[in-house]
Design a protein around this motif. Sequence first.
Motif, mmCIF file in Angstrom:
data_model
loop_
_atom_site.group_PDB
_atom_site.id
_atom_site.type_symbol
_atom_site.label_atom_id
_atom_site.label_comp_id
_atom_site.label_asym_id
_atom_site.label_seq_id
_atom_site.Cartn_x
_atom_site.Cartn_y
_atom_site.Cartn_z
ATOM 1 N N MET A 272 29.450 6.263 -16.520
ATOM 2 C CA MET A 272 28.430 6.730 -16.456
ATOM 3 C C MET A 272 27.891 6.908 -14.699
ATOM 4 O O MET A 272 28.303 6.195 -14.262
ATOM 5 C CB MET A 272 27.527 5.346 -17.164
ATOM 6 C CG MET A 272 27.609 5.210 -18.963
ATOM 7 S SD MET A 272 28.692 4.074 -19.135
ATOM 8 C CE MET A 272 28.713 4.225 -21.102
ATOM 9 N N TYR B 115 24.621 6.394 -13.097
ATOM 10 C CA TYR B 115 22.968 5.665 -13.345
ATOM 11 C C TYR B 115 22.012 6.586 -11.745
ATOM 12 O O TYR B 115 22.920 6.245 -10.937
ATOM 13 C CB TYR B 115 23.242 4.889 -13.459
ATOM 14 C CG TYR B 115 22.678 3.723 -14.845
ATOM 15 C CD1 TYR B 115 23.946 3.823 -15.222
ATOM 16 C CD2 TYR B 115 22.133 4.002 -15.533
ATOM 17 C CE1 TYR B 115 24.469 3.480 -16.365
ATOM 18 C CE2 TYR B 115 22.025 3.970 -16.942
ATOM 19 C CZ TYR B 115 23.221 3.745 -17.462
ATOM 20 O OH TYR B 115 23.031 2.761 -18.658
ATOM 21 N N GLN C 101 19.275 5.179 -8.518
ATOM 22 C CA GLN C 101 18.270 4.025 -9.183
ATOM 23 C C GLN C 101 17.600 4.218 -7.792
ATOM 24 O O GLN C 101 17.985 3.920 -6.731
ATOM 25 C CB GLN C 101 19.049 2.518 -9.248
ATOM 26 C CG GLN C 101 17.976 1.213 -8.422
ATOM 27 C CD GLN C 101 18.476 0.635 -8.891
ATOM 28 O OE1 GLN C 101 19.282 0.430 -8.505
ATOM 29 N NE2 GLN C 101 17.291 -0.422 -9.255
ATOM 30 N N ARG D 149 13.440 -0.193 -5.631
ATOM 31 C CA ARG D 149 11.800 -0.949 -6.375
ATOM 32 C C ARG D 149 12.371 -0.862 -8.043
ATOM 33 O O ARG D 149 11.084 -0.761 -8.678
ATOM 34 C CB ARG D 149 11.056 -0.817 -5.944
ATOM 35 C CG ARG D 149 10.699 -2.151 -4.730
ATOM 36 C CD ARG D 149 11.017 -2.886 -4.424
ATOM 37 N NE ARG D 149 11.156 -3.698 -3.140
ATOM 38 C CZ ARG D 149 11.111 -5.056 -2.873
ATOM 39 N NH1 ARG D 149 10.261 -6.278 -4.125
ATOM 40 N NH2 ARG D 149 11.501 -5.367 -1.664
ATOM 41 N N LYS D 150 13.071 0.618 -8.197
ATOM 42 C CA LYS D 150 13.426 0.798 -9.671
ATOM 43 C C LYS D 150 14.745 0.502 -10.487
ATOM 44 O O LYS D 150 15.161 0.148 -9.758
ATOM 45 C CB LYS D 150 12.865 2.175 -9.683
ATOM 46 C CG LYS D 150 11.925 2.821 -9.310
ATOM 47 C CD LYS D 150 10.348 2.530 -9.583
ATOM 48 C CE LYS D 150 9.173 3.070 -9.257
ATOM 49 N NZ LYS D 150 8.168 3.315 -9.824
ATOM 50 N N GLY D 151 14.450 0.327 -11.665
ATOM 51 C CA GLY D 151 15.269 0.588 -12.495
ATOM 52 C C GLY D 151 16.309 1.363 -13.004
ATOM 53 O O GLY D 151 15.737 2.203 -12.651
ATOM 54 N N PRO D 152 17.917 1.286 -12.962
ATOM 55 C CA PRO D 152 19.221 2.518 -12.361
ATOM 56 C C PRO D 152 18.483 3.049 -14.069
ATOM 57 O O PRO D 152 17.980 2.808 -15.412
ATOM 58 C CB PRO D 152 19.898 1.780 -13.633
ATOM 59 C CG PRO D 152 19.723 0.029 -13.035
ATOM 60 C CD PRO D 152 18.095 0.043 -12.955
ATOM 61 N N LEU E 55 19.469 5.983 -16.678
ATOM 62 C CA LEU E 55 21.179 6.861 -16.835
ATOM 63 C C LEU E 55 20.832 8.477 -16.685
ATOM 64 O O LEU E 55 20.220 9.346 -16.907
ATOM 65 C CB LEU E 55 21.582 7.167 -18.080
ATOM 66 C CG LEU E 55 22.712 7.476 -19.158
ATOM 67 C CD1 LEU E 55 23.939 6.832 -18.547
ATOM 68 C CD2 LEU E 55 22.756 7.198 -20.183
ATOM 69 N N LEU F 198 25.009 4.875 -9.365
ATOM 70 C CA LEU F 198 25.435 3.395 -9.484
ATOM 71 C C LEU F 198 26.556 4.108 -10.540
ATOM 72 O O LEU F 198 26.359 5.741 -11.352
ATOM 73 C CB LEU F 198 24.474 2.737 -10.011
ATOM 74 C CG LEU F 198 23.759 1.793 -9.567
ATOM 75 C CD1 LEU F 198 22.449 1.424 -9.950
ATOM 76 C CD2 LEU F 198 24.150 1.316 -8.765
ATOM 77 N N LEU G 69 28.471 -3.160 -19.749
ATOM 78 C CA LEU G 69 28.695 -1.934 -18.743
ATOM 79 C C LEU G 69 29.510 -3.016 -17.346
ATOM 80 O O LEU G 69 29.085 -3.785 -17.021
ATOM 81 C CB LEU G 69 27.673 -1.073 -17.443
ATOM 82 C CG LEU G 69 27.044 0.114 -19.185
ATOM 83 C CD1 LEU G 69 25.788 -0.198 -18.575
ATOM 84 C CD2 LEU G 69 27.730 0.385 -19.621
ATOM 85 N N PHE H 183 30.074 -2.241 -13.627
ATOM 86 C CA PHE H 183 29.387 -1.395 -11.932
ATOM 87 C C PHE H 183 29.636 -1.479 -11.278
ATOM 88 O O PHE H 183 30.718 -2.450 -10.556
ATOM 89 C CB PHE H 183 27.714 -2.170 -11.748
ATOM 90 C CG PHE H 183 26.561 -1.874 -12.992
ATOM 91 C CD1 PHE H 183 26.649 -2.328 -14.262
ATOM 92 C CD2 PHE H 183 26.010 -0.366 -13.016
ATOM 93 C CE1 PHE H 183 25.403 -1.756 -15.233
ATOM 94 C CE2 PHE H 183 24.951 -0.026 -14.317
ATOM 95 C CZ PHE H 183 24.285 -1.026 -14.733
ATOM 96 N N GLY H 184 29.746 -0.554 -10.311
ATOM 97 C CA GLY H 184 30.413 -0.522 -8.942
ATOM 98 C C GLY H 184 28.910 -0.618 -8.187
ATOM 99 O O GLY H 184 27.812 -0.706 -8.396
ATOM 100 N N THR H 185 28.561 -0.835 -6.730
ATOM 101 C CA THR H 185 28.065 -1.848 -6.126
ATOM 102 C C THR H 185 26.747 -0.583 -5.942
ATOM 103 O O THR H 185 25.801 -0.604 -5.102
ATOM 104 C CB THR H 185 27.695 -2.386 -4.986
ATOM 105 O OG1 THR H 185 29.148 -1.529 -3.682
ATOM 106 C CG2 THR H 185 29.078 -3.106 -4.667
ATOM 107 N N GLY H 186 27.113 0.671 -5.709
ATOM 108 C CA GLY H 186 26.116 1.740 -5.573
ATOM 109 C C GLY H 186 26.545 2.608 -4.346
ATOM 110 O O GLY H 186 26.755 1.770 -3.599
#
Lengths: 112, 113
Positions: free
Chosen positions: B34, B36, B38, B41-44, B46, B88, B101, B103-106
């Motif tokens: 996946m 994502y 972001q 200050r918001k959520g990831p 998709l 991400l 899930l 995740f990578g660090t982004g």
Amino acid sequence: EAGVTQFPSHSVIEKGQTVTLRCDPISGHDNLYWYRRVMGKEIKFLLHFVKESKQDESGMPNNRFLAERTGGTYSTLKVQPAELEDSGVYFCASSQVEVAQYFGPGTRLTVT
Amino acid sequence: QKEVEQDPGPLSVPEGAIVSLNCTYSNSAFQYFMWYRQYSRKGPELLMYTYSSGNKEDGRFTAQVDKSSKYISLFIRDSQPSDSATYLCAMSRMNTGFQKLVFGTGTRLLVSP
């Protein structure tokens, strides 16, 4: 359609206190997940509910964390007693089919 | 060693550039991949997901998976300042009981006008 909502958006508590985070998933989503991001690290899985049952709680860090999902609807995550290392952003996600997980805005927890 | 590696950036590009974002992973059991987005200050949010190897396109976004190399990519064509965000990658085995899930660090992307 309303997205995943989380409350509160930000919480500041002292070490040793208790905090309860709430998540309301997208209506009709049976799967609910909790994740956490601590400073400088990647988002990490905490646990997964299917309806009201815990499917996978392998990511819960210790027994100070308690998650519940009443009647398969909203979920709460309680931290008792809170420690400094619990600070971070707690995300909730929900999904209908397992692959597409939709995230809420997160609760920023600061433990002082 | 982390299961998923992602360059944190920041990656700075001019508006209109083609952006390439990448992740590598070590667990060959991952089957779903996946991306994502972001905002601060918001959520990831998709963007898209792919199953196993291959490409998937959605508007200006193309996701590629190379399971043999354990390497995934997200390409953004005609990048816009509104694309400035953290991207991400995440992946999962998606078997029953293993839907979490990882995740990578982004990677932080900055698109300048």
